[in-house]
Design a protein around this motif. Structure first.
Motif, PDB file in Angstrom:
ATOM      1  N   TYR A  32      13.592  24.111  64.819  1.00 17.37           N
ATOM      2  CA  TYR A  32      12.495  24.744  65.571  1.00 17.37           C
ATOM      3  C   TYR A  32      13.024  26.006  66.246  1.00 17.37           C
ATOM      4  O   TYR A  32      14.099  26.014  66.844  1.00 17.37           O
ATOM      5  CB  TYR A  32      11.984  23.761  66.632  1.00 17.37           C
ATOM      6  CG  TYR A  32      10.781  24.217  67.422  1.00 17.37           C
ATOM      7  CD1 TYR A  32       9.491  24.018  66.946  1.00 17.37           C
ATOM      8  CD2 TYR A  32      10.937  24.821  68.670  1.00 17.37           C
ATOM      9  CE1 TYR A  32       8.373  24.413  67.680  1.00 17.37           C
ATOM     10  CE2 TYR A  32       9.834  25.221  69.420  1.00 17.37           C
ATOM     11  CZ  TYR A  32       8.557  25.010  68.914  1.00 17.37           C
ATOM     12  OH  TYR A  32       7.471  25.405  69.646  1.00 17.37           O
ATOM     13  N   LYS A  33      12.243  27.077  66.089  1.00 10.69           N
ATOM     14  CA  LYS A  33      12.611  28.321  66.766  1.00 10.69           C
ATOM     15  C   LYS A  33      11.368  28.976  67.337  1.00 10.69           C
ATOM     16  O   LYS A  33      10.365  29.183  66.636  1.00 10.69           O
ATOM     17  CB  LYS A  33      13.290  29.292  65.786  1.00 10.69           C
ATOM     18  CG  LYS A  33      13.788  30.574  66.459  1.00 10.69           C
ATOM     19  CD  LYS A  33      14.879  30.284  67.481  1.00 10.69           C
ATOM     20  CE  LYS A  33      15.402  31.558  68.129  1.00 10.69           C
ATOM     21  NZ  LYS A  33      16.463  31.273  69.128  1.00 10.69           N
ATOM     22  N   ASP A  42       8.762  25.756  62.700  1.00 10.41           N
ATOM     23  CA  ASP A  42       8.120  24.654  63.410  1.00 10.41           C
ATOM     24  C   ASP A  42       8.543  23.301  62.848  1.00 10.41           C
ATOM     25  O   ASP A  42       7.961  22.800  61.890  1.00 10.41           O
ATOM     26  CB  ASP A  42       6.598  24.817  63.310  1.00 10.41           C
ATOM     27  CG  ASP A  42       5.844  23.915  64.270  1.00 10.41           C
ATOM     28  OD1 ASP A  42       6.488  23.101  64.951  1.00 10.41           O
ATOM     29  OD2 ASP A  42       4.604  24.024  64.322  1.00 10.41           O
ATOM     30  N   LYS A  43       9.612  22.723  63.435  1.00 10.23           N
ATOM     31  CA  LYS A  43      10.089  21.379  63.084  1.00 10.23           C
ATOM     32  C   LYS A  43      10.246  21.208  61.576  1.00 10.23           C
ATOM     33  O   LYS A  43       9.651  20.333  60.947  1.00 10.23           O
ATOM     34  CB  LYS A  43       9.153  20.314  63.661  1.00 10.23           C
ATOM     35  CG  LYS A  43       9.134  20.316  65.184  1.00 10.23           C
ATOM     36  CD  LYS A  43       8.294  19.195  65.754  1.00 10.23           C
ATOM     37  CE  LYS A  43       8.348  19.200  67.283  1.00 10.23           C
ATOM     38  NZ  LYS A  43       7.530  18.118  67.868  1.00 10.23           N
ATOM     39  N   LEU A  44      11.102  22.060  61.015  1.00  8.30           N
ATOM     40  CA  LEU A  44      11.305  22.119  59.568  1.00  8.30           C
ATOM     41  C   LEU A  44      12.351  21.098  59.128  1.00  8.30           C
ATOM     42  O   LEU A  44      13.460  21.060  59.662  1.00  8.30           O
ATOM     43  CB  LEU A  44      11.754  23.525  59.179  1.00  8.30           C
ATOM     44  CG  LEU A  44      11.865  23.836  57.697  1.00  8.30           C
ATOM     45  CD1 LEU A  44      10.516  23.710  57.004  1.00  8.30           C
ATOM     46  CD2 LEU A  44      12.439  25.239  57.505  1.00  8.30           C
ATOM     47  N   ASN A  45      11.987  20.284  58.145  1.00  8.62           N
ATOM     48  CA  ASN A  45      12.901  19.287  57.591  1.00  8.62           C
ATOM     49  C   ASN A  45      13.079  19.532  56.097  1.00  8.62           C
ATOM     50  O   ASN A  45      12.134  19.434  55.319  1.00  8.62           O
ATOM     51  CB  ASN A  45      12.351  17.871  57.811  1.00  8.62           C
ATOM     52  CG  ASN A  45      12.364  17.473  59.278  1.00  8.62           C
ATOM     53  OD1 ASN A  45      13.411  17.222  59.860  1.00  8.62           O
ATOM     54  ND2 ASN A  45      11.186  17.442  59.885  1.00  8.62           N
ATOM     55  N   ALA A  62       6.784  34.140  57.250  1.00 10.76           N
ATOM     56  CA  ALA A  62       6.613  32.678  57.274  1.00 10.76           C
ATOM     57  C   ALA A  62       7.749  31.966  57.991  1.00 10.76           C
ATOM     58  O   ALA A  62       7.612  30.796  58.342  1.00 10.76           O
ATOM     59  CB  ALA A  62       6.491  32.136  55.847  1.00 10.76           C
ATOM     60  N   GLY A  63       8.884  32.641  58.190  1.00  9.06           N
ATOM     61  CA  GLY A  63      10.019  32.016  58.864  1.00  9.06           C
ATOM     62  C   GLY A  63      11.224  31.782  57.972  1.00  9.06           C
ATOM     63  O   GLY A  63      12.198  31.145  58.397  1.00  9.06           O
ATOM     64  N   LYS A  64      11.205  32.319  56.755  1.00 13.43           N
ATOM     65  CA  LYS A  64      12.315  32.085  55.820  1.00 13.43           C
ATOM     66  C   LYS A  64      13.623  32.677  56.339  1.00 13.43           C
ATOM     67  O   LYS A  64      14.651  32.005  56.377  1.00 13.43           O
ATOM     68  CB  LYS A  64      11.993  32.678  54.438  1.00 13.43           C
ATOM     69  CG  LYS A  64      10.751  32.147  53.770  1.00 13.43           C
ATOM     70  CD  LYS A  64      10.617  32.648  52.354  1.00 13.43           C
ATOM     71  CE  LYS A  64      10.597  34.146  52.228  1.00 13.43           C
ATOM     72  NZ  LYS A  64       9.443  34.785  52.908  1.00 13.43           N
ATOM     73  N   SER A 227       4.725  28.095  55.452  1.00 10.81           N
ATOM     74  CA  SER A 227       3.750  29.087  55.908  1.00 10.81           C
ATOM     75  C   SER A 227       3.589  28.928  57.410  1.00 10.81           C
ATOM     76  O   SER A 227       3.495  27.802  57.909  1.00 10.81           O
ATOM     77  CB  SER A 227       2.406  28.894  55.200  1.00 10.81           C
ATOM     78  OG  SER A 227       1.493  29.922  55.551  1.00 10.81           O
ATOM     79  N   PHE A 228       3.626  30.051  58.132  1.00 12.02           N
ATOM     80  CA  PHE A 228       3.558  30.024  59.602  1.00 12.02           C
ATOM     81  C   PHE A 228       4.612  29.064  60.174  1.00 12.02           C
ATOM     82  O   PHE A 228       4.362  28.366  61.156  1.00 12.02           O
ATOM     83  CB  PHE A 228       2.159  29.627  60.068  1.00 12.02           C
ATOM     84  CG  PHE A 228       1.082  30.596  59.676  1.00 12.02           C
ATOM     85  CD1 PHE A 228       0.953  31.809  60.349  1.00 12.02           C
ATOM     86  CD2 PHE A 228       0.220  30.306  58.644  1.00 12.02           C
ATOM     87  CE1 PHE A 228      -0.042  32.712  59.984  1.00 12.02           C
ATOM     88  CE2 PHE A 228      -0.773  31.205  58.273  1.00 12.02           C
ATOM     89  CZ  PHE A 228      -0.905  32.413  58.948  1.00 12.02           C
TER      90      PHE A 228
END
Length: 325
Positions: A32-33, A42-45, A62-64, A227-228
């Motif tokens: 999370y950042k 957002d809480k990427l697993n 998108a946060g890549k 995404s987002f």
């Protein structure tokens, strides 16, 4: 024309089933950042296993890049964590990061020096690498014959491969590549595709981001789409793009073959695609039975293969066409 029957498969290297169950090279845990009021990741697993070529996809913004920088320890997560080779990347930074090689954006190369001299400079920064290791890498990336030429004479594809060679100096278990085919001509893209498959076949795990989705479909064994900052899907490319039991038939004469197929209960929905090929279900759901049926009608197909969905269309559907910056 040569007669051929084949089942199409995604061109990719993947780990064996037993390997998938136990050999996670990279894992993000609720990563999370947040910057002020904006959530970027957002809480990427994610779970990435040995031997996978793993496509990391998402629209612009998108946060890549933020995710990749957190994996590499360049950005500190707001919460959550990263495990590399089963160890917490923050607590064991000095142990795990040397096992990671990365090529982020355009490689920073000394253009007035040769490929070998570039590798020696970067090897020195790593504390030294045996000369035989440099020989191995030059051979691996296909630059052995041009190792003494100045980098300014290299094509973009050759410079990309030299950048990857630098990332491979410490023999990493995990290779992270940001847009490795960016700017390459068609020949260079094919060259890079074959090169990445070769690395994966030798046990390297590759995480790559790319906006060239047709290439991702041919290069990668697995993909994650975000995404987002949120994970939308994480799956095998073959599973994601698998068709709905339809087959493509290349045949001449096409009208006669199409009429014969439509006369069957299983083929009533057959149609022509934009390439003039036949798209149809098959008897018993098997391509071999479709090939046999047509052959018995005196209509020998040039090709029969299972239809796949286009990754780009799937991507746009899953991300609602979002392309924000």
């Amino acid at each position: 024309m040569m007669q051929q029957y084949h089942q199409s498969t995604v061109i990719a290297t993947s780990a064996s089933p037993s390997m998938r169950s136990s050999d996670v090279v990279l894992r993000t845990k609720d990563l999370y950042k947040q910057y002020k009021q904006r959530v970027v990741v957002d809480k990427l697993n994610l779970d990435i296993r040995r031997g996978e070529i793993y496509g990391f996809l998402g629209p612009n913004g998108a946060g890549k890049t933020t995710t990749i920088r957190m994996i590499l320890g360049l950005i500190t997560p707001t919460s959550g964590g990263v495990e590399i080779l089963g160890q917490d990347a923050r607590e064991n930074r000095s142990k795990v990061l040397p096992r990671v090689g990365a090529l982020i954006e355009t490689p920073a190369l000394y253009r007035y020096m040769s490929a070998r001299d570039n590798l020696q400079v970067f090897a020195k920064a790593l504390g030294g690498v045996p000369a035989r290791r440099i020989d191995e890498i030059l051979e691996l990336v296909g630059l052995a014959d041009r190792q003494k030429d100045k980098v300014k004479t290299y094509s973009l594809g050759m410079r990309q491969r030299l950048g990857i060679a630098i990332a491979l100096l410490n023999d990493p278990a995990l290779l992270i590549l940001d847009e490795p085919t960016n700017g390459l001509d068609p020949a260079g893209i094919v060259e890079m595709r074959d090169f990445l498959h070769r690395l994966a076949s030798e046990g390297k795990t590759i995480l790559m981001s790319s906006h060239l989705l047709s290439e991702v479909q041919q290069i990668c064994s697995h993909v994650a789409i975000i995404s987002f900052g949120k994970l939308i899907t994480e799956t095998a490319v073959e599973k994601l793009t698998r068709g709905h039991g339809e087959f493509i038939v290349k045949i001449d004469p096409m009208p006669q073959a199409l009429a014969s197929i439509r006369a069957q209960s299983w083929g009533q929905g057959a149609y022509n695609n934009e390439k003039g090929e036949i798209v149809t279900q098959a008897p018993n759901g098997r391509g071999r039975d479709l090939y046999l049926f047509l052959s018995q009608q005196g209509l020998i197909p040039d090709e029969v293969y299972q239809a796949e969905q286009d990754l780009e269309k799937i991507f746009l559907k899953l991300t609602d066409g979002h392309s924000g910056n």
